[in-house]
Design a protein around this motif. Structure first.
Motif: not given
Length: 298
Positions: A22-51
């Motif tokens: 599977p060519l899954s790298g970007g999807i795995f990384i993006f979803l990992s960041i999204l989960v961390l941000s959604t759960l407020n575990i980390s504020n790695i990136l804001n909404t604008n950056i995520l878009v």
């Protein structure tokens, strides 16, 4: 069934790859960041950056599933998304410690041009590096780890450690050939690295701007030498070949077949390059504020 699954028969320049990975790298990384941000575990990136990241991830996915995607159209869309990324986040390279360039950077148009050039060079440099297990993911992992050490040693509150953990998990699977970054992972990673390094240097004046060069010269040189080689050989610059450093090392290992590691030659090629880059990252850690030493390291 074959959506985002690697097929080396469609990319002749790839070596020792298995169909079905599977060519899954970007999807795995993006979803990992999204989960961390959604759960407020980390504020790695804001909404604008995520878009912005979602845009480049989508382009990468489209590139992975469309093997006949026009290279000219692809780089045009890359430039457009990078322009949106840079403009919407006011993400500009502000200083280089090179007088003539710094003078030009005072002009905003040139600053935009220079920043976009740096990001597109990094993106395509990573793309040219990609071809053996663990090389790009391992390189990004070490860059993030080094940057994290430099920033935390000066009591700067920056949350790159979460990214280090995300890439470490992916690297372990990648080195064993269980998943690949794909274009989606390459594109997203280029944006991530660009965002954190440019912001780190802009926000922390004690950091030499040459630190960015020290951390990222290898993909930039891979890009430069690939283009020069293809021009010299009168080849189209954006068509793939088997003359990248990792390809040459892999072929050498295949021919010599020493230590009975033939089965792991692919991963060994990436690890071999990473090991020889370690002194470069050690220099970056100890001399992050000394431009001349960083130039020497490169």
């Amino acid at each position: 069934v074959n959506f985002l699954v690697d097929n080396p028969e469609e990319s002749y320049h790839k070596l020792e790859k298995k169909i079905g990975t599977p060519l899954s790298g970007g999807i795995f990384i993006f979803l990992s960041i999204l989960v961390l941000s959604t759960l407020n575990i980390s504020n790695i990136l804001n909404t604008n950056i995520l878009v912005n990241f979602l845009l480049i991830l989508t382009l990468g996915i489209f590139s992975d599933v469309n093997k006949n995607f026009s290279p000219k159209l692809r780089i045009t869309i890359q430039l457009l998304i990078i322009l949106i990324f840079v403009y919407s986040n006011d993400l500009l390279v502000l200083r280089t410690n090179i007088d003539i360039i710094d003078l030009l950077l005072n002009t905003k148009i040139f600053a935009y041009f220079f920043t976009i050039f740096c990001v597109i060079t990094l993106l395509n440099g990573f793309n040219f590096m990609d071809g053996v297990n663990g090389l790009v993911s391992g390189y990004i992992l070490v860059v993030l780890f080094t940057l994290n050490l430099i920033l935390t040693s000066n009591n700067v509150d920056i949350n790159i450690l979460y990214l280090v953990l995300i890439y470490l998990i992916f690297f372990i699977f990648n080195i064993f050939g269980k998943c690949f970054l794909g274009d989606n992972g390459i594109y997203l990673s280029s944006f991530l690295i660009s965002f954190f390094i440019i912001n780190a240097i802009n926000e922390n004046f004690y950091l030499s701007p040459i630190l960015a060069v020290t951390l990222l010269w290898y993909p930039a040189f891979e890009n430069l030498f690939t283009i020069l080689r293809r021009i010299k050989n009168k080849k189209v610059t954006y068509y793939p070949d088997k003359l990248h450093l990792h390809s040459l090392i892999l072929r050498t290992l295949q021919k010599k077949n020493r230590l009975n590691y033939n089965k792991f030659n692919n991963s060994l090629s990436g690890i071999f390059i990473l090991i020889f880059l370690i002194p470069n990252f050690i220099f970056a850690y100890f001399y992050y504020d000394k431009s001349y030493y960083l130039f020497f390291s490169v």
